[in-house]
Design an enzyme around this catalytic site. Sequence first.
Site, PDB file in Angstrom:
ATOM      1  N   ARG A  78       0.833  -1.214   0.000  1.00  0.00           N
ATOM      2  CA  ARG A  78       0.000   0.000   0.000  1.00  0.00           C
ATOM      3  C   ARG A  78       0.864   1.259   0.000  1.00  0.00           C
ATOM      4  NH1 ARG A  78      -5.282  -0.014   1.755  1.00  0.00           N
ATOM      5  NH2 ARG A  78      -5.008   1.906   2.946  1.00  0.00           N
ATOM      6  N   ARG A  82       9.637   6.627  -2.781  1.00  0.00           N
ATOM      7  CA  ARG A  82       9.842   7.558  -3.908  1.00  0.00           C
ATOM      8  C   ARG A  82      11.236   8.174  -3.873  1.00  0.00           C
ATOM      9  NH1 ARG A  82       4.587  10.176  -2.583  1.00  0.00           N
ATOM     10  NH2 ARG A  82       3.015   8.776  -3.442  1.00  0.00           N
ATOM     11  N   ARG A 141      -8.809  -6.252  13.678  1.00  0.00           N
ATOM     12  CA  ARG A 141      -8.234  -5.298  14.615  1.00  0.00           C
ATOM     13  C   ARG A 141      -9.281  -4.227  14.868  1.00  0.00           C
ATOM     14  NH1 ARG A 141      -4.151  -6.965  17.370  1.00  0.00           N
ATOM     15  NH2 ARG A 141      -3.106  -4.929  17.484  1.00  0.00           N
ATOM     16  N   ARG A 181      -0.675   6.337  15.899  1.00  0.00           N
ATOM     17  CA  ARG A 181      -0.650   7.672  15.304  1.00  0.00           C
ATOM     18  C   ARG A 181      -1.538   8.613  16.102  1.00  0.00           C
ATOM     19  NH1 ARG A 181      -3.637   5.956   9.543  1.00  0.00           N
ATOM     20  NH2 ARG A 181      -5.492   5.090  10.498  1.00  0.00           N
ATOM     21  N   GLU A 194      -4.398   7.022  18.597  1.00  0.00           N
ATOM     22  CA  GLU A 194      -4.992   5.784  18.074  1.00  0.00           C
ATOM     23  C   GLU A 194      -4.247   4.558  18.594  1.00  0.00           C
ATOM     24  OE1 GLU A 194      -6.030   6.421  13.942  1.00  0.00           O
ATOM     25  OE2 GLU A 194      -5.705   4.298  13.519  1.00  0.00           O
ATOM     26  N   TYR A 212      -9.657  -5.635   3.127  1.00  0.00           N
ATOM     27  CA  TYR A 212      -9.138  -4.300   3.486  1.00  0.00           C
ATOM     28  C   TYR A 212      -9.451  -3.383   2.303  1.00  0.00           C
ATOM     29  CZ  TYR A 212      -5.304  -1.270   5.445  1.00  0.00           C
ATOM     30  OH  TYR A 212      -4.542  -0.261   5.997  1.00  0.00           O
ATOM     31  N   ASP A 246     -10.427   0.352   0.566  1.00  0.00           N
ATOM     32  CA  ASP A 246     -10.503   1.808   0.655  1.00  0.00           C
ATOM     33  C   ASP A 246     -11.895   2.263   0.206  1.00  0.00           C
ATOM     34  OD1 ASP A 246      -7.930   2.192   1.621  1.00  0.00           O
ATOM     35  OD2 ASP A 246      -7.033   2.260  -0.378  1.00  0.00           O
TER      36      ASP A 246
HETATM   37  N1  UDP Z   1       2.825   1.290   7.956  1.00  0.00           N
HETATM   38  C1  UDP Z   1       4.002   1.357   8.654  1.00  0.00           C
HETATM   39  N2  UDP Z   1       4.455   2.584   9.066  1.00  0.00           N
HETATM   40  C2  UDP Z   1       3.769   3.717   8.837  1.00  0.00           C
HETATM   41  C3  UDP Z   1       2.556   3.649   8.132  1.00  0.00           C
HETATM   42  C4  UDP Z   1       2.098   2.412   7.707  1.00  0.00           C
HETATM   43  O1  UDP Z   1       4.649   0.358   8.900  1.00  0.00           O
HETATM   44  O2  UDP Z   1       4.232   4.791   9.265  1.00  0.00           O
HETATM   45  C5  UDP Z   1       2.345  -0.048   7.521  1.00  0.00           C
HETATM   46  C6  UDP Z   1       1.399  -0.643   8.554  1.00  0.00           C
HETATM   47  O3  UDP Z   1       1.578  -2.049   8.602  1.00  0.00           O
HETATM   48  C7  UDP Z   1       0.034  -0.286   7.994  1.00  0.00           C
HETATM   49  C8  UDP Z   1       0.273  -0.400   6.492  1.00  0.00           C
HETATM   50  O4  UDP Z   1       1.620   0.055   6.311  1.00  0.00           O
HETATM   51  O5  UDP Z   1      -0.976  -1.147   8.455  1.00  0.00           O
HETATM   52  C9  UDP Z   1      -0.684   0.386   5.631  1.00  0.00           C
HETATM   53  O6  UDP Z   1      -0.636   1.748   6.013  1.00  0.00           O
HETATM   54  P1  UDP Z   1      -1.799   2.790   5.697  1.00  0.00           P
HETATM   55  O7  UDP Z   1      -1.298   4.129   6.058  1.00  0.00           O
HETATM   56  O8  UDP Z   1      -2.275   2.559   4.307  1.00  0.00           O
HETATM   57  O9  UDP Z   1      -2.922   2.316   6.740  1.00  0.00           O
HETATM   58  P2  UDP Z   1      -4.376   2.891   7.106  1.00  0.00           P
HETATM   59  O10 UDP Z   1      -4.362   4.384   6.977  1.00  0.00           O
HETATM   60  O11 UDP Z   1      -5.326   2.181   6.176  1.00  0.00           O
HETATM   61  O12 UDP Z   1      -4.534   2.450   8.530  1.00  0.00           O
END
Ligand code: UDP
Length: 388
Positions: free
Chosen positions: A177, A181, A253, A283, A304, A352, A354
């Site tokens: 996901r 870059r 989860r 976060r 969170e 999962y 979006d």
């Molecule tokens: N992830 C991570 N570090 C970060 C952000 C995301 O390791 O700083 C990993 C983590 O396993 C997460 C996945 O990447 O579940 C997908 O992240 P995304 O931001 O897409 O998650 P969402 O916003 O859907 O919770």
Amino acid sequence: MGEVQPKSVLLVGAGLSGAVIGRELAEAGHQIRVVDARPHIAGNCYTERDADTQVMVHVYGPHIFHTDDSEVWGYVNRFAKFIPYKNRVKITAQKRVFSLPINLHTINQFFGGTMRPDEAREFITTKGDSSITDPKTFEDQALRFVGQDLYEAFFKGYTVKQWGRHPKELPASILKRLPVRFNYDDDYFAHRFQGMPENGYTELVAGILDHPNIKVELDTHLTRDDVAGYDHVFNSGPIDAWFAHSLGRLSYRTLDFRRFTYTGDYQGCAVMNYGDVSVPWTRITEHKHFSPWESHEGSVLYEEHSRECGPDDIPYYPVRLVTEKQVLGDYVDMAYKESGITFVGRLGTYRYLDMDVTIREALDTARIYLDSLKAKKQMPVFVKDPLM
Ligand code: UDP
């Protein structure tokens, strides 16, 4: 409606799937009842204004609309005004703040360099573990593409907290996901259309549901025993709950939000991730930054925390590891024995998803249903295979 008689259709769940399917069928002349067990519409993208600060709060965590699908983008813009919004996420890790997703700025910050794109690409290639040729797990994928140091700082701790499992046990697809870059583009998403509904997602979903053929009932928990008498049922609730968990529970989860308020600007951005495993939250979201066109002195924040979902918790993320997939397969077999029902959305198909994909699939599902009526064919139990 030509030769097709109006049908009486039940939608279980008033989130994006239920609203969009309901709307499409209502516009085709069918009579729609949408029920939701919760006291509000819009599922987990529900937003509401905080009474004290007037900040628009994403009550079940951050939702940013992004898509490459121009039909879906056109669809949501029919029902709500969207304001362009780019998600620019930061991460606090090892006592410093970095830019996400990993980009040239992150790499130069982290390694203390002034590398240009080609130099950084070469440098990261030497960091990556090239002996991993076919990465299947989250950890292998990370080690292959960014190497040990970036993996430890940005992915390992966050992922352990988010999924409660070691990245060795998780599929590479979760990490896919996130991009890496070799330029200074810090847009979290690479999609062409990105925005926030000006007055929140609840108004968007309310607009979709606002049709004379749609009746919405909240606080209404229906089970498999309550749905006789409809021409068709679309269930966007959890597939295992539909069958009263008779084959066991699928793992999810859930999230706990510790809400706190602040006067002024607490963190300077909407989303700050925390990479260190020693910090218990994944976060912090500062909701007013999701509406940068508004101005509020007060601020509402969510810390969170992710944990395993219990029977009375709200399911968020499907875990989908090998054991869950086996149980899922058994529920899917059970579902195929039903008739007059289609399972849809994140919970109905245990994927999962979006928001844009949810809407895409809902539009497709409604079309398939309308076509099946015309052709006098059976509506499939799944439009998307949950096991894919
Ligand atoms: N992830 C991570 N570090 C970060 C952000 C995301 O390791 O700083 C990993 C983590 O396993 C997460 C996945 O990447 O579940 C997908 O992240 P995304 O931001 O897409 O998650 P969402 O916003 O859907 O919770």
